[in-house]
Structure formats: structure tokens, C-alpha cells
Scaffold this active site. Structure first.
Site, short mmCIF file in Angstrom:
data_model
loop_
_atom_site.label_atom_id
_atom_site.label_comp_id
_atom_site.label_asym_id
_atom_site.label_seq_id
_atom_site.Cartn_x
_atom_site.Cartn_y
_atom_site.Cartn_z
NE ARG A 84 -48.22 5.19 -66.82
CZ ARG A 84 -47.96 3.73 -66.81
NH1 ARG A 84 -48.90 3.03 -67.95
NH2 ARG A 84 -47.52 3.23 -66.00
CE1 TYR A 210 -52.49 11.03 -61.29
CE2 TYR A 210 -51.96 9.54 -63.17
CZ TYR A 210 -51.74 10.19 -61.81
OH TYR A 210 -50.57 9.76 -61.41
CE LYS A 219 -43.57 7.93 -68.19
NZ LYS A 219 -43.71 7.36 -67.15
CG HIS A 239 -40.36 4.19 -68.05
ND1 HIS A 239 -40.91 3.17 -67.59
CD2 HIS A 239 -40.48 5.27 -67.48
CE1 HIS A 239 -41.65 3.63 -66.71
NE2 HIS A 239 -41.33 4.96 -66.63
CB SER A 261 -44.79 2.73 -63.56
OG SER A 261 -44.64 3.04 -64.81
CB CYS A 263 -39.96 -0.54 -60.00
SG CYS A 263 -41.52 -1.56 -60.28
CG ASP A 290 -40.56 8.92 -65.75
OD1 ASP A 290 -40.66 7.69 -65.32
OD2 ASP A 290 -41.49 9.14 -66.65
NE ARG A 384 -47.01 8.96 -60.17
CZ ARG A 384 -45.93 8.08 -60.75
NH1 ARG A 384 -44.86 8.49 -61.10
NH2 ARG A 384 -46.15 6.71 -60.86
P1 GTP Z 1 -42.38 6.23 -61.92
O1 GTP Z 1 -42.40 7.54 -61.86
O2 GTP Z 1 -44.10 5.53 -62.03
O3 GTP Z 1 -42.04 5.94 -63.40
O4 GTP Z 1 -41.85 5.43 -60.82
P2 GTP Z 1 -40.37 5.32 -60.16
O5 GTP Z 1 -39.46 4.30 -60.90
O6 GTP Z 1 -39.52 6.79 -60.27
O7 GTP Z 1 -40.59 5.21 -58.92
P3 GTP Z 1 -40.02 5.50 -57.27
O8 GTP Z 1 -38.69 5.75 -57.23
O9 GTP Z 1 -40.98 6.60 -57.00
O10 GTP Z 1 -40.52 4.24 -56.45
C1 GTP Z 1 -41.68 4.06 -56.04
C2 GTP Z 1 -41.76 3.18 -54.77
O11 GTP Z 1 -40.60 2.21 -54.83
C3 GTP Z 1 -41.77 3.70 -53.52
O12 GTP Z 1 -42.64 3.06 -52.87
C4 GTP Z 1 -40.41 3.47 -52.92
O13 GTP Z 1 -40.25 3.58 -51.47
C5 GTP Z 1 -40.01 2.10 -53.49
N1 GTP Z 1 -38.53 2.12 -53.61
C6 GTP Z 1 -37.63 2.73 -54.20
N2 GTP Z 1 -36.36 2.36 -54.18
C7 GTP Z 1 -36.43 1.30 -53.33
C8 GTP Z 1 -35.45 0.39 -52.81
O14 GTP Z 1 -34.25 0.33 -52.98
N3 GTP Z 1 -35.93 -0.64 -51.78
C9 GTP Z 1 -37.07 -0.83 -51.72
N4 GTP Z 1 -37.50 -1.64 -50.79
N5 GTP Z 1 -38.06 -0.02 -52.28
C10 GTP Z 1 -37.86 0.95 -52.94
C1 SPV Z 2 -45.38 6.19 -64.79
O1 SPV Z 2 -46.28 5.61 -64.68
O2 SPV Z 2 -44.29 5.32 -65.22
C2 SPV Z 2 -45.19 7.39 -64.41
C3 SPV Z 2 -46.18 8.36 -64.04
O3 SPV Z 2 -43.85 8.08 -64.65
S1 SPV Z 2 -47.01 8.78 -65.45
O4 SPV Z 2 -46.59 10.00 -66.03
O5 SPV Z 2 -48.42 8.96 -65.08
O6 SPV Z 2 -46.89 7.68 -66.67
MN MN Z 3 -42.50 6.55 -65.27
#
Ligand code: GTP
Ligand code: SPV
Ligand code: MN
Length: 600
Positions: A84, A210, A219, A239, A261, A263, A290, A384
């Protein structure tokens, strides 16, 4: 001019509707972008399959090993177009103060004029696809409808996974539909725009191909436009993940979680209970990873739906140990974006998928890659997967429930190396809104910019709130009056590190131990100790059976460092300053309360 285009459109196109508002608007966009042809997406498998074949023929997509990954494809976006772009994302409403200090703003007329120049003729020689789509279950009380016009097959195929779309949606389109226009144009980063016009319910994105920039249902619509609709109509577009936790008695309780994002939303949303919990009968159910739309139910509780139908999840780090459910979800009918191609078996690879990388691969740019000669990662850090929710082994039986699920707890969280403890509970709703409003997190690869930098990301909505952040907080505060039985609000941090920079808390599955405490708090089943920042667990109240964490370590994760928090309060004050008199008095008072408790 319009008439000519209308005639041309009708000559080669089977329109799916006679709705004049829809047809007139499409005619205008056709006249502007001048595609060679217009195709309505009916959502049928036959039509989608034809588009997949076409995309493979042109190299836009690559068909992966169909025995190992049936129905799966790889797409590489332009190397300058991989996340983004917050600096090029705009909220265009008449008054700048309605967009607020955290959004880019331009006068709508000025922006329309600028964009019209860029879109003019941008689809010459190309096909415009008309995607009618719905966010939430079609026909449900939560449902909102839109059309995205795009010249990208990648967008069509992703929208087919991420949203309910096609012919079934068309009867629901009225004059209030959300109007979206996307053109790839020439992918010039300097002329890239992701623009929301909340007063017109219009979305326009150009010069990107993208994911998050161009899958407008996500979003652009479900957060930036929908946050405006929610404010007007008395609900919340957030979110947030939505997770159901089934206890050994068979009761399922639901939480939402707002983390910035990359996290951990997808990971928490698909959590598999630790072994000991499984033995005792615990189960977890994913409703969403999400986005959550939250409305007050007739019973005075807050009810949530996931408006999406698929997951656009972060690939790197996803593996059989960290998130087996996510991995299983990607094994069919999935589009991978910017991961590596494993040349050994024509499948995909990304960092940490397996302990040993493939010897022969193409990296996310399509260049030969092997672990011995690598100068960079094989997959882009923000690569992704777009995968159907129905593939997910733990998808909730309530996933398609038009009324959603009742929420017991709202969990805020971010990446903080030091300050934030593993978990704490806010004192009440108002304090909970304060806790959400001051969330901070280290930046990730999900957006352009410097990874690792700490920034405030209120409610994980900094890049997604479609109006003034101060008004948004006030809306959250106002919601309290409408919710007779509000969820309790918590904050978590899985990311505290030791002096070597290693994560102290094991995270992932083990996070259920924290969620269990959260749910117990919601149902008055456990005590807590009051601190300056809110209620923290008594160290003995978090279950540590079967996990390699001792009480002493847990105690350190649950400590509140007063010096760090005094510094934090200073930073919050500086952050709040930019909102001027739009900062709700209630939040100012909450900050004063925190400062006072830290002085004692
Ligand atoms: P968006 O799709 O961007 O909104 O992200 P999201 O919040 O769904 O993130 P996602 O669950 O894909 O987490 C991405 C990163 O966080 C990865 O590198 C994971 O390995 C890390 N992660 C997730 N949960 C944990 C946790 O409990 N501990 C640690 N150390 N890392 C974590
Ligand atoms: C984020 O960045 O929080 C996502 C991926 O979930 S995107 O759809 O690219 O915003
Ligand atoms: Mn997101």
C-alpha cells in the site's frame, strides 16, 4: 459522445442490469477510459476459468503445479508496486478539516480534474471488466454493494476470491452503490493515486496493480468508505480479526482484535489451541482475519461480521508450525502475489515456509535465486496469498451468518519491544477508547516506508480511517450509549523483546493463554490487579501448563515500567496535540488521569 459510447457498449456487451444509474455511470467511465471492450463479470466458474487462461497466456499469472496446488497461480506485481502507498492515498471531501491531520487531502474537484487527465484513454487497447460485488452476506442487514471497473484480470480474479460478486449481486444494486474505477495505466509511481471521495461514495485508483491498492472492496470500501457510512448510520467499520473460542463446556465466545498491518491478525484469527487445551476440549473458529463491521444488536450487544469472503494474508513467516490453518487454506484455489517460485516442483516458497530453502528458485522479481548466492529475500516481505475463506480448516460455522456473532471483548495490540505489557484491561469503555487511540507499533513491510520505526496507529486504523481521527474517536465514545452491553476492551503485545532482541513470549498458539484470561475477565471469572495503566493479570492467573515460560518471565512480561510509561505519556500528549479541538475532552481527561497516576 456519451450516446456513441453507450451504443458501442451495448453492441458488444451483455449487460447484467437495466438499472439506469448504473448504466449511465458505466457509460461515463467508458467514455473517459476508452477501453476496446467492456465485459460484465457474472462470477461463473466458466467465465473465471477463461480469464485465468487468458492471464496465463499473457504472462500476467503463472499456473503452479496443479497436483500439489490445484487451482493455484502466481502473480508478480511490478517491483515498484508491492505494498500500500500511504503517501499517495487521499481522502477527498469538501472540507480539509473533515479528512483531518492524519489523511492526505485534496479538494474533490481538483482531484477529479487531475485524475480525469490520467484516466483519459488509459484503457485504449484493453478490456474493461465490470465487477458487481457485495461486502458481507448478500441481502443481509450488514450488506453494502459496489461496482469496481478495472482493466486488470488479476483484480477480477482476486475480487472473486475476496468478495461475493457477479450476477447474484446485481439485483441489489440501487443508486447508492459504491462506484469504483481502477486502471493500471503505466504503473508510474509518481502518478499513483488511491483516492476515496466519501461524500460521493466514489473510489478511484490508478497506476498500481498491487493487492491492497486495487482490490477496492477491501481497504478502500470496507474501511475508508465504510467508516464514513458507519459514522452516519451508527456502526463501526474496523481493521479487526474476529475469532470464536469454544471452551470445554461447548460455549463459543467471540473477540475482535485490531492490530496494525502485519502484526498478527491472520495468525490470531486462525489460532490452533496448544495441545493441552485441545485435550481439554478447546477449539477456535475463524470468522475473519482483517476487517470487522460492528453493529448493535437488538439484545444490546455488539455484533460483528466479516464483510470479506477470502483472506489476503502475509506469506512470509507462515508455516506448518506458526499457522498450519493459514497454510492449509492456501493449498487450493489461491493466487500468490510476489512469493518465490520453487523450481524444484513448480510450487511456491517464502522465507520460513520450510527450514531449508529450495536450491533452485525464481525470486519475487522472477530472477534466478538460490540460498548460496542470494543477495536478498526470495519472497517479498509483503508477499501475500489470496485464498478462499471456505478452505480454512477452522472457518467458523457462523461465517455466513447474516447477523454476525456477538462480541465479548475488543483487543487492541501492536508491536512494542518494551513499553506495553503482554496484556492489560482498560478500566471501562471510555478508557478503552483511550487505549485504542494511543496504540503504537513498529512499522512493517505492509506499507512503503522504514520498517521498525515506531508510530502511533490508533485502533490500527491510521491508514484506513476515512475521516477526521478526532471525529472517529468521538464516534467510538458515542457508541457506548447505544450499546447496553458493551464488550470489554483490552490491549495485548506479543512482541516484547529481551536485550538480545528476541521475542520473550512464544506467541502464536500460546496466545490462547492470554485470550482465556481476557474472556474470564469478560465473564467475571477471574480477578486482576489495578495499575496505573489499567487492570493486569495476577501472575498465577495465566495458565502456563505445557509452555516453556516460567512465572518469573511472565512477571516481567506483566510489569509496568513507570519511567517508560512517563515517557509514553509525553509522546501521547505530543501525538494528541495535532488534533486540536477535535480531540474529544474525554480522551484529554483520560490522558490527564494516566499522567496523574504515574506521578503518584
Ligand atoms: P495484514 O494482513 O497486513 O492486516 O496483517 P495481519 O495483522 O493479519 O498480520 P499477520 O497475522 O499476517 O502477521 C504477520 C507477521 O506477524 C508475521 O511475520 C508473523 O510471523 C508475525 N506474528 C503473528 N503472530 C505472532 C506472535 O504471536 N508472535 C510473534 N513473535 N510474531 C507473530
Ligand atoms: C494491510 O496492509 O493491512 C492488509 C493488506 O491487510 S492490504 O490489503 O494491502 O492493505
Ligand atoms: Mn490489514
Amino acid at each position: 459522445m456519451l450516446k456513441v459510447w453507450a451504443a458501442r457498449r451495448r453492441a458488444f456487451n451483455m449487460e447484467l442490469t437495466k438499472n439506469q444509474a448504473v448504466l449511465d455511470w458505466i457509460d461515463q467511465q467508458v467514455a473517459l477510459t476508452k477501453p476496446d471492450q467492456v465485459i460484465w463479470i457474472d462470477g461463473s466458474e466458466a467465465q473465471l476459468e477463461q480469464l485465468r487462461q487468458e492471464a496465463c497466456a499473457t504472462g500476467e499469472m503463472y499456473k503452479l503445479n496443479q497436483e500439489k496446488l490445484p487451482g493455484c497461480y502466481l502473480h508478480r506485481s511490478d517491483p515498484t508496486d508491492v505494498a500500500r502507498v500511504e503517501s499517495r492515498t487521499f481522502i477527498c471531501c469538501k472540507k480539509q478539516e473533515d479528512a483531518g491531520p492524519t489523511n492526505n487531502w485534496m479538494d474533490p474537484q481538483e482531484m477529479y480534474a487531475k485524475l480525469h487527465k490520467l484516466y483519459d484513454g488509459s484503457m485504449k487497447g484493453r478490456t474493461m471488466y465490470v465487477i458487481p460485488y457485495c461486502m458481507s452476506v448478500v441481502g443481509s442487514p450488514f450488506a453494502k454493494y459496489g461496482i469496481e471497473l478495472t482493466d486488470s484480470i488479476y483484480v477480477v480474479l482476486n475480487m472473486a476470491i475476496m468478495t461475493r460478486m457477479g450476477a447474484e449481486v446485481v439485483p441489489y444494486l440501487d443508486e447508492n452503490f459504491i462506484k469504483g474505477l481502477h486502471a493500471r495505466a503505466n504503473l508510474d509511481p509518481e502518478e499513483r493515486y488511491i483516492v476515496q471521495f466519501p461524500e460521493d461514495n466514489v473510489i478511484m485508483s490508478i497506476n498500481s496493480g498491487y493487492g491492497g491498492n486495487v482490490l477496492q472492496g477491501k481497504k478502500c470500501f470496507a474501511l475508508r468508505i465504510a467508516s464514513n457510512l458507519g459514522r452516519q448510520e451508527g456502526w463501526l467499520a474496523e481493521h479487526m480479526l474476529i475469532l470464536g473460542i469454544q471452551n470445554p463446556q461447548g460455549e463459543v465466545r467471540y473477540v475482535t482484535g485490531a492490530f496494525p498491518s502485519a502484526c498478527g491478525k491472520t495468525n490470531l484469527a486462525m489460532l490452533i489451541p496448544p495441545e493441552g487445551y485441545q485435550k481439554n476440549g478447546w477449539k477456535c473458529w475463524c470468522v475473519g482475519d482483517d476487517i470487522a463491521w460492528l453493529r448493535v444488536g437488538a439484545d444490546g450487544r455488539l455484533w460483528a461480521v466479516n464483510p470479506e469472503k477470502g483472506f489476503f494474508g502475509v506469506a512470509p513467516g507462515t508455516n506448518a508450525k506458526s499457522n498450519p490453518n493459514a497454510l492449509a487454506t492456501t493449498h487450493q484455489g489461491t493466487i500468490f502475489t510476489n512469493v518465490a517460485l520453487n523450481l524444484e516442483d513448480d510450487t511456491v516458497w517464502w522465507e520460513k515456509l520450510t527450514p531449508n530453502p529450495p536450491q533452485h528458485a525464481l525470486d519475487w522479481k522472477g530472477n534466478p535465486w538460490s540460498p548460496d548466492t542470494a543477495t536478498g529475500p526470495a519472497a517479498h516481505p509483503n508477499s501475500r496469498f489470496t485464498a478462499p475463506a471456505e478452505n480454512c480448516p477452522c472457518i467458523s460455522p457462523e461465517f455466513n451468518n447474516p447477523n454476525g456473532v456477538p462480541i465479548s471483548a475488543i483487543i487492541f495490540g501492536g508491536r512494542r519491544a518494551k513499553t506495553a505489557p503482554l496484556v492489560y484491561q482498560s478500566r471501562d469503555w471510555q478508557h478503552g477508547v483511550f487505549v485504542g487511540s494511543v496504540m503504537a507499533s513498529e512499522k512493517t513491510a505492509a506499507a512503503e516506508g522504514t520498517v521498525g520505526e515506531t508510530r502511533r496507529d490508533p485502533m490500527a486504523m491510521l491508514p484506513f480511517c476515512g475521516y477526521h481521527m478526532g471525529d472517529y474517536w468521538q464516534h467510538w465514545l458515542d457508541m457506548e450509549k447505544a450499546i447496553a452491553n458493551p464488550p470489554k476492551i483490552f490491549n495485548v503485545n506479543w512482541f516484547r523483546t529481551d536485550d538480545q532482541g528476541n521475542f520473550i513470549w512464544p506467541g502464536f498458539s500460546e496466545n490462547l493463554r492470554v485470550v482465556e484470561w481476557i474472556l474470564k475477565r469478560c465473564f467475571d471469572e477471574v480477578g486482576a490487579r489495578e495499575t496505573e495503566i489499567g487492570y493486569l493479570p495476577n501472575v498465577e492467573d495465566i495458565n502456563l501448563d505445557g509452555v516453556d515460560v516460567d512465572r518469573e518471565t511472565l512477571a516481567s512480561l506483566l510489569s509496568v515500567d513507570r519511567d517508560l510509561w512517563r515517557e509514553e505519556a509525553k509522546q501521547i500528549r505530543a501525538f494528541y496535540a495535532q488534533f486540536g479541538d477535535k480531540l474529544p475532552q474525554t480522551l484529554e481527561k483520560e490522558l490527564e488521569g494516566l499522567e496523574a497516576r504515574l506521578q503518584d
